[in-house]
Scaffold this motif. Structure first.
Motif, PDB file in Angstrom:
ATOM      1  N   LEU A  10       0.959  -1.316  -0.013  1.00 54.07           N
ATOM      2  CA  LEU A  10      -0.150   0.211   0.155  1.00 54.07           C
ATOM      3  C   LEU A  10       0.738   1.096   0.028  1.00 54.07           C
ATOM      4  O   LEU A  10       1.879   1.312   0.982  1.00 54.07           O
ATOM      5  N   PRO A  11       0.876   2.066  -1.165  1.00 53.90           N
ATOM      6  CA  PRO A  11       1.594   3.492  -0.849  1.00 53.90           C
ATOM      7  C   PRO A  11       0.460   3.703   0.722  1.00 53.90           C
ATOM      8  O   PRO A  11      -0.192   5.505   0.177  1.00 53.90           O
ATOM      9  N   TYR A  12       1.652   3.687   1.796  1.00 53.44           N
ATOM     10  CA  TYR A  12       0.820   4.782   2.745  1.00 53.44           C
ATOM     11  C   TYR A  12       0.939   6.172   2.708  1.00 53.44           C
ATOM     12  O   TYR A  12       0.333   6.537   3.481  1.00 53.44           O
ATOM     13  N   GLY A  13       2.448   6.536   2.076  1.00 58.95           N
ATOM     14  CA  GLY A  13       2.329   7.593   2.141  1.00 58.95           C
ATOM     15  C   GLY A  13       1.270   9.132   1.508  1.00 58.95           C
ATOM     16  O   GLY A  13       0.991   9.929   1.964  1.00 58.95           O
ATOM     17  N   VAL A  14       0.482   8.598   0.640  1.00 57.19           N
ATOM     18  CA  VAL A  14      -1.161   8.980   0.298  1.00 57.19           C
ATOM     19  C   VAL A  14      -1.421   9.051   1.854  1.00 57.19           C
ATOM     20  O   VAL A  14      -2.112  10.482   1.950  1.00 57.19           O
ATOM     21  N   ALA A  15      -1.542   8.172   2.784  1.00 52.99           N
ATOM     22  CA  ALA A  15      -2.768   8.829   3.827  1.00 52.99           C
ATOM     23  C   ALA A  15      -1.777   9.499   4.411  1.00 52.99           C
ATOM     24  O   ALA A  15      -2.277   9.452   5.523  1.00 52.99           O
ATOM     25  N   ILE A  16      -0.329   9.357   4.841  1.00 53.87           N
ATOM     26  CA  ILE A  16       0.374  10.211   5.745  1.00 53.87           C
ATOM     27  C   ILE A  16      -0.019  11.451   5.696  1.00 53.87           C
ATOM     28  O   ILE A  16      -0.328  12.352   6.176  1.00 53.87           O
ATOM     29  N   ALA A  17      -0.288  12.023   4.191  1.00 52.69           N
ATOM     30  CA  ALA A  17       0.025  13.582   3.529  1.00 52.69           C
ATOM     31  C   ALA A  17      -1.485  13.824   3.346  1.00 52.69           C
ATOM     32  O   ALA A  17      -1.389  15.790   4.116  1.00 52.69           O
ATOM     33  N   VAL A  18      -2.847  12.940   3.536  1.00 53.80           N
ATOM     34  CA  VAL A  18      -3.886  13.052   3.765  1.00 53.80           C
ATOM     35  C   VAL A  18      -3.585  13.613   5.396  1.00 53.80           C
ATOM     36  O   VAL A  18      -5.060  14.466   5.718  1.00 53.80           O
ATOM     37  N   GLY A  19      -3.586  13.217   6.637  1.00 51.75           N
ATOM     38  CA  GLY A  19      -3.745  13.263   7.559  1.00 51.75           C
ATOM     39  C   GLY A  19      -2.740  14.207   8.297  1.00 51.75           C
ATOM     40  O   GLY A  19      -2.758  15.482   8.846  1.00 51.75           O
ATOM     41  N   ALA A  20      -1.732  14.735   7.058  1.00 50.16           N
ATOM     42  CA  ALA A  20      -1.058  15.589   7.335  1.00 50.16           C
ATOM     43  C   ALA A  20      -1.483  17.557   6.893  1.00 50.16           C
ATOM     44  O   ALA A  20      -2.013  18.501   7.703  1.00 50.16           O
ATOM     45  N   LEU A  21      -2.768  16.608   5.660  1.00 48.70           N
ATOM     46  CA  LEU A  21      -3.038  18.169   5.135  1.00 48.70           C
ATOM     47  C   LEU A  21      -3.659  18.733   5.712  1.00 48.70           C
ATOM     48  O   LEU A  21      -4.312  19.745   6.475  1.00 48.70           O
ATOM     49  N   ALA A  22      -4.674  17.418   6.696  1.00 51.07           N
ATOM     50  CA  ALA A  22      -6.335  17.681   6.976  1.00 51.07           C
ATOM     51  C   ALA A  22      -5.462  18.489   8.435  1.00 51.07           C
ATOM     52  O   ALA A  22      -6.739  18.952   9.124  1.00 51.07           O
ATOM     53  N   ALA A  23      -4.744  18.002   9.268  1.00 45.90           N
ATOM     54  CA  ALA A  23      -5.170  18.203  10.825  1.00 45.90           C
ATOM     55  C   ALA A  23      -3.276  19.554   9.931  1.00 45.90           C
ATOM     56  O   ALA A  23      -3.430  20.666  11.942  1.00 45.90           O
ATOM     57  N   PHE A  24      -3.087  20.095   9.357  1.00 46.51           N
ATOM     58  CA  PHE A  24      -2.026  20.675   9.424  1.00 46.51           C
ATOM     59  C   PHE A  24      -2.852  22.630   9.996  1.00 46.51           C
ATOM     60  O   PHE A  24      -1.472  22.796  10.948  1.00 46.51           O
ATOM     61  N   PRO A  25      -4.179  23.029   8.853  1.00 49.41           N
ATOM     62  CA  PRO A  25      -4.452  24.509   9.841  1.00 49.41           C
ATOM     63  C   PRO A  25      -5.105  24.314  11.359  1.00 49.41           C
ATOM     64  O   PRO A  25      -4.797  25.294  11.755  1.00 49.41           O
ATOM     65  N   GLN A  26      -4.375  22.995  12.268  1.00 45.65           N
ATOM     66  CA  GLN A  26      -4.046  23.189  13.459  1.00 45.65           C
ATOM     67  C   GLN A  26      -2.693  23.650  14.078  1.00 45.65           C
ATOM     68  O   GLN A  26      -2.923  23.242  15.343  1.00 45.65           O
ATOM     69  N   SER A  27      -2.251  23.243  12.854  1.00 38.76           N
ATOM     70  CA  SER A  27      -0.323  23.401  13.809  1.00 38.76           C
ATOM     71  C   SER A  27      -0.628  24.305  13.783  1.00 38.76           C
ATOM     72  O   SER A  27      -1.014  24.994  13.811  1.00 38.76           O
ATOM     73  N   PRO A  28       0.439  24.803  14.450  1.00 44.91           N
ATOM     74  CA  PRO A  28       0.547  26.435  15.415  1.00 44.91           C
ATOM     75  C   PRO A  28       1.570  26.868  14.850  1.00 44.91           C
ATOM     76  O   PRO A  28       1.747  28.534  14.983  1.00 44.91           O
ATOM     77  N   LEU A  29       1.904  26.867  14.083  1.00 52.55           N
ATOM     78  CA  LEU A  29       2.803  27.700  12.472  1.00 52.55           C
ATOM     79  C   LEU A  29       1.697  27.870  11.824  1.00 52.55           C
ATOM     80  O   LEU A  29       1.560  29.359  11.291  1.00 52.55           O
ATOM     81  N   ALA A  30       1.098  26.788  11.449  1.00 55.41           N
ATOM     82  CA  ALA A  30      -0.105  27.098  10.774  1.00 55.41           C
ATOM     83  C   ALA A  30      -1.388  28.151  11.121  1.00 55.41           C
ATOM     84  O   ALA A  30      -1.893  29.996  10.740  1.00 55.41           O
ATOM     85  N   HIS A  31      -1.578  28.534  12.579  1.00 51.31           N
ATOM     86  CA  HIS A  31      -2.866  28.772  13.556  1.00 51.31           C
ATOM     87  C   HIS A  31      -2.269  30.063  13.564  1.00 51.31           C
ATOM     88  O   HIS A  31      -3.210  30.804  13.549  1.00 51.31           O
ATOM     89  N   GLY A  32      -0.806  30.007  14.021  1.00 50.47           N
ATOM     90  CA  GLY A  32      -0.845  31.502  13.999  1.00 50.47           C
ATOM     91  C   GLY A  32      -0.407  32.774  13.092  1.00 50.47           C
ATOM     92  O   GLY A  32      -0.390  33.338  13.366  1.00 50.47           O
ATOM     93  N   ILE A  33      -0.602  32.152  11.539  1.00 44.38           N
ATOM     94  CA  ILE A  33      -1.411  33.083   9.943  1.00 44.38           C
ATOM     95  C   ILE A  33      -2.090  32.964  10.239  1.00 44.38           C
ATOM     96  O   ILE A  33      -3.066  34.056   9.672  1.00 44.38           O
ATOM     97  N   LEU A  34      -2.607  31.562   9.835  1.00 47.13           N
ATOM     98  CA  LEU A  34      -4.411  31.261   9.449  1.00 47.13           C
ATOM     99  C   LEU A  34      -5.497  31.888  10.448  1.00 47.13           C
ATOM    100  O   LEU A  34      -6.332  31.921  10.515  1.00 47.13           O
ATOM    101  N   GLY A  35      -4.837  31.808  11.806  1.00 47.54           N
ATOM    102  CA  GLY A  35      -6.117  31.285  12.200  1.00 47.54           C
ATOM    103  C   GLY A  35      -6.125  32.706  13.585  1.00 47.54           C
ATOM    104  O   GLY A  35      -7.081  33.761  13.949  1.00 47.54           O
TER     105      GLY A  35
END
Length: 170
Positions: free
Chosen positions: A145-170
């Motif tokens: 299974l190309p699990y990198g696809v699932a990792i990328a989907v999970g990362a992209l979904a969580a990224f807006p909640q990340s401290p770096l993105a939250h500081g700019i986008l939030g």
């Protein structure tokens, strides 16, 4: 200045998508993708003005992600490139977004598994017969299974909640 910050933050989703596409089409995630994510992180953190404590916490989350990735690789659940991508993405999502990252990655992995099983079931074989080589390879019974696809989907979904993105986008 905010445009530069957003541009630097866009490195993360761009490289996560590149890693996913490379894994999907070749079952490999080049080391340069994970290394570029790791190298770009301090630049983006500095640009968004992340406090040193927050950067340290992101580094700790990335280290735990590396240990988890190594464990999953040792268990034979994921490939080595997947483990490195998981760690690099964990670095970027930081805390507390690491928990949604793992949840979303697991859910995406389950959906990916069902999609690949459907592709390999034989019912879709006629539709895949004339498809590109990488898609035919995905449909091969017993393949990985190309699990990198699932990792990328999970990362992209969580990224807006990340401290770096939250500081700019939030």
């Amino acid at each position: 200045m905010q445009a530069l910050q957003i541009l630097l933050l866009m490195i993360f989703p761009a490289l996560a998508i590149v890693g996913a596409l490379k894994d999907l089409t070749s079952y490999t995630i080049p080391n340069w993708v994970s290394l570029a994510l790791i190298g770009a992180f301090p630049v983006a953190a500095l640009a968004v003005g992340a406090p040193l404590a927050q950067v340290g916490l992101c580094l700790a989350v990335g280290f735990v992600g590396l240990l988890m990735g190594m464990g999953m690789f040792a268990a034979g659940w994921i490939g080595g490139g997947d483990g490195k991508l998981f760690a690099a993405c964990a670095l970027w999502v930081g805390w507390p977004a690491a928990l949604p990252f793992m949840l979303y990655t697991g859910l995406a992995g389950g959906a990916l598994t069902f999609a690949i099983l459907a592709l390999r079931s034989g019912y879709l074989a006629p539709a895949v017969a004339g498809a590109p080589a990488w898609l035919r390879k995905l449909g091969t019974t017993g393949g990985d299974l190309p699990y990198g696809v699932a990792i990328a989907v999970g990362a992209l979904a969580a990224f807006p909640q990340s401290p770096l993105a939250h500081g700019i986008l939030g």
